[in-house]
Design a protein around this motif. Structure first.
Motif, PDB file in Angstrom:
ATOM      1  N   SER A  86      -0.960  65.224  -4.990  1.00  0.00           N
ATOM      2  CA  SER A  86      -0.042  66.180  -5.708  1.00  0.00           C
ATOM      3  C   SER A  86      -0.413  65.636  -7.200  1.00  0.00           C
ATOM      4  CB  SER A  86       1.518  66.215  -5.534  1.00  0.00           C
ATOM      5  OG  SER A  86       2.010  66.742  -6.479  1.00  0.00           O
ATOM      6  N   GLU A  87      -0.001  66.349  -8.262  1.00  0.00           N
ATOM      7  CA  GLU A  87      -0.026  65.713  -9.515  1.00  0.00           C
ATOM      8  C   GLU A  87       1.404  65.234 -10.135  1.00  0.00           C
ATOM      9  OE1 GLU A  87      -1.364  68.748 -12.610  1.00  0.00           O
ATOM     10  OE2 GLU A  87      -3.002  69.942 -11.272  1.00  0.00           O
ATOM     11  N   TYR A  88       2.079  65.347  -8.953  1.00  0.00           N
ATOM     12  CA  TYR A  88       3.663  65.063  -9.309  1.00  0.00           C
ATOM     13  C   TYR A  88       4.029  64.096  -8.071  1.00  0.00           C
ATOM     14  CZ  TYR A  88       2.960  69.247 -12.254  1.00  0.00           C
ATOM     15  OH  TYR A  88       2.400  70.134 -13.138  1.00  0.00           O
ATOM     16  N   SER A  89       5.387  63.519  -8.356  1.00  0.00           N
ATOM     17  CA  SER A  89       6.265  62.937  -7.512  1.00  0.00           C
ATOM     18  C   SER A  89       5.769  61.644  -6.905  1.00  0.00           C
ATOM     19  CB  SER A  89       6.614  63.942  -6.335  1.00  0.00           C
ATOM     20  OG  SER A  89       7.214  65.001  -7.009  1.00  0.00           O
ATOM     21  N   TYR A  90       4.893  60.775  -7.635  1.00  0.00           N
ATOM     22  CA  TYR A  90       4.548  59.511  -7.317  1.00  0.00           C
ATOM     23  C   TYR A  90       5.365  58.391  -7.363  1.00  0.00           C
ATOM     24  CZ  TYR A  90      -0.198  61.454  -6.444  1.00  0.00           C
ATOM     25  OH  TYR A  90      -1.128  62.392  -6.041  1.00  0.00           O
ATOM     26  N   ASN A  91       5.741  57.768  -6.515  1.00  0.00           N
ATOM     27  CA  ASN A  91       6.661  56.657  -6.522  1.00  0.00           C
ATOM     28  C   ASN A  91       6.334  55.242  -6.758  1.00  0.00           C
ATOM     29  OD1 ASN A  91       6.097  56.826  -3.965  1.00  0.00           O
ATOM     30  ND2 ASN A  91       8.093  57.081  -3.078  1.00  0.00           N
ATOM     31  N   ASN A  92       4.962  55.261  -6.612  1.00  0.00           N
ATOM     32  CA  ASN A  92       4.519  53.874  -6.622  1.00  0.00           C
ATOM     33  C   ASN A  92       3.308  53.740  -7.834  1.00  0.00           C
ATOM     34  OD1 ASN A  92       5.615  52.580  -4.145  1.00  0.00           O
ATOM     35  ND2 ASN A  92       4.730  54.529  -3.401  1.00  0.00           N
ATOM     36  N   TRP A  93       3.383  52.774  -8.682  1.00  0.00           N
ATOM     37  CA  TRP A  93       2.447  52.747  -9.821  1.00  0.00           C
ATOM     38  C   TRP A  93       2.213  51.288 -10.027  1.00  0.00           C
ATOM     39  CZ3 TRP A  93       1.487  57.074 -12.368  1.00  0.00           C
ATOM     40  CH2 TRP A  93       2.313  58.262 -12.222  1.00  0.00           C
ATOM     41  N   GLY A  94       1.060  51.215 -10.678  1.00  0.00           N
ATOM     42  CA  GLY A  94       0.491  49.910 -11.231  1.00  0.00           C
ATOM     43  C   GLY A  94       0.814  49.873 -12.457  1.00  0.00           C
ATOM     44  N   GLN A  95       0.401  48.682 -12.899  1.00  0.00           N
ATOM     45  CA  GLN A  95       0.700  48.013 -14.291  1.00  0.00           C
ATOM     46  C   GLN A  95       0.007  48.677 -15.696  1.00  0.00           C
ATOM     47  OE1 GLN A  95      -1.310  46.320 -12.431  1.00  0.00           O
ATOM     48  NE2 GLN A  95      -2.575  45.782 -13.936  1.00  0.00           N
ATOM     49  N   GLY A  96      -1.333  49.408 -14.957  1.00  0.00           N
ATOM     50  CA  GLY A  96      -2.056  49.799 -15.976  1.00  0.00           C
ATOM     51  C   GLY A  96      -3.242  49.079 -16.515  1.00  0.00           C
ATOM     52  N   THR A  97      -4.343  49.624 -17.015  1.00  0.00           N
ATOM     53  CA  THR A  97      -5.330  49.114 -17.562  1.00  0.00           C
ATOM     54  C   THR A  97      -5.896  49.986 -18.758  1.00  0.00           C
ATOM     55  OG1 THR A  97      -7.613  47.920 -17.186  1.00  0.00           O
ATOM     56  CG2 THR A  97      -7.117  50.206 -15.963  1.00  0.00           C
ATOM     57  N   GLN A  98      -5.959  49.181 -19.714  1.00  0.00           N
ATOM     58  CA  GLN A  98      -6.331  49.886 -21.141  1.00  0.00           C
ATOM     59  C   GLN A  98      -7.795  50.287 -21.083  1.00  0.00           C
ATOM     60  OE1 GLN A  98      -4.485  50.557 -23.968  1.00  0.00           O
ATOM     61  NE2 GLN A  98      -6.322  51.945 -24.525  1.00  0.00           N
ATOM     62  N   VAL A  99      -8.191  51.648 -21.413  1.00  0.00           N
ATOM     63  CA  VAL A  99      -9.521  52.264 -21.694  1.00  0.00           C
ATOM     64  C   VAL A  99      -9.557  52.650 -23.240  1.00  0.00           C
ATOM     65  CG1 VAL A  99     -11.293  53.851 -21.080  1.00  0.00           C
ATOM     66  CG2 VAL A  99      -9.984  52.671 -19.467  1.00  0.00           C
ATOM     67  N   THR A 100     -10.653  52.024 -23.752  1.00  0.00           N
ATOM     68  CA  THR A 100     -10.848  52.366 -25.303  1.00  0.00           C
ATOM     69  C   THR A 100     -11.967  52.801 -25.238  1.00  0.00           C
ATOM     70  OG1 THR A 100      -9.126  50.824 -26.099  1.00  0.00           O
ATOM     71  CG2 THR A 100     -10.628  51.657 -27.604  1.00  0.00           C
ATOM     72  N   VAL A 101     -12.298  54.090 -26.110  1.00  0.00           N
ATOM     73  CA  VAL A 101     -13.560  54.585 -26.136  1.00  0.00           C
ATOM     74  C   VAL A 101     -13.970  54.885 -27.839  1.00  0.00           C
ATOM     75  CG1 VAL A 101     -15.222  56.438 -25.645  1.00  0.00           C
ATOM     76  CG2 VAL A 101     -13.550  56.033 -23.942  1.00  0.00           C
ATOM     77  N   SER A 102     -14.830  54.184 -27.972  1.00  0.00           N
ATOM     78  CA  SER A 102     -14.948  54.205 -29.688  1.00  0.00           C
ATOM     79  C   SER A 102     -16.252  55.263 -29.862  1.00  0.00           C
ATOM     80  CB  SER A 102     -15.524  53.041 -30.049  1.00  0.00           C
ATOM     81  OG  SER A 102     -16.798  52.438 -29.621  1.00  0.00           O
ATOM     82  N   SER A 103     -16.086  55.827 -31.223  1.00  0.00           N
ATOM     83  CA  SER A 103     -16.853  56.907 -31.717  1.00  0.00           C
ATOM     84  C   SER A 103     -18.077  56.465 -32.362  1.00  0.00           C
ATOM     85  CB  SER A 103     -16.131  57.990 -32.319  1.00  0.00           C
ATOM     86  OG  SER A 103     -15.512  57.220 -33.608  1.00  0.00           O
TER      87      SER A 103
END
Length: 121
Positions: A104-121
């Motif tokens: 689904s696009e919604y209703s997720y109850n388990n999450w990671g801590q995240g990872t940063q993605v940076t795209v330079s121009s």
């Protein structure tokens, strides 16, 4: 308690590629739909892609379809996000999410801590 650990983020030039990974533990991985979300500075977190439990069905946000590919390995308990043709507007913290049952696009109850993605121009 379900644990999700993302990796693979970094700094890349526009047009480049990155592959994110999310290792899952403390769950029966094949019972969970998996997804990727992202949150850019000053914006709400948004859906990016999702995959069904078997990997047979995938779903994408319109502006990443054709550039990003979600995949999973139910033997390695890992979900991936291959990101090609990256654009500066893809810059965000990318989160892995899991929910039992159908994707689904919604209703997720388990999450990671995240990872940063940076795209330079």
């Amino acid at each position: 308690q379900v644990q999700l650990v993302e990796s693979g983020g970094g700094l890349v030039q526009a047009g480049g590629s990155l592959r994110l990974s999310c290792a899952a533990s403390e769950l029966t991985f094949s019972d969970y739909a998996m997804a990727w979300f992202r949150q850019a500075p000053g914006k709400e977190r948004e859906f990016v892609a999702a995959m069904s439990r078997s990997g047979g069905s995938t779903y994408y946000k319109n502006n990443v379809r054709g550039r990003f590919t979600i995949s999973r390995s139910n033997t390695k308990n890992t979900v991936y996000l291959q990101m090609n043709s990256l654009k500066p507007e893809d810059t965000a913290v990318y989160y892995c999410a899991a929910r039992p049952g159908v994707p689904s696009e919604y209703s997720y109850n388990n999450w990671g801590q995240g990872t940063q993605v940076t795209v330079s121009s």
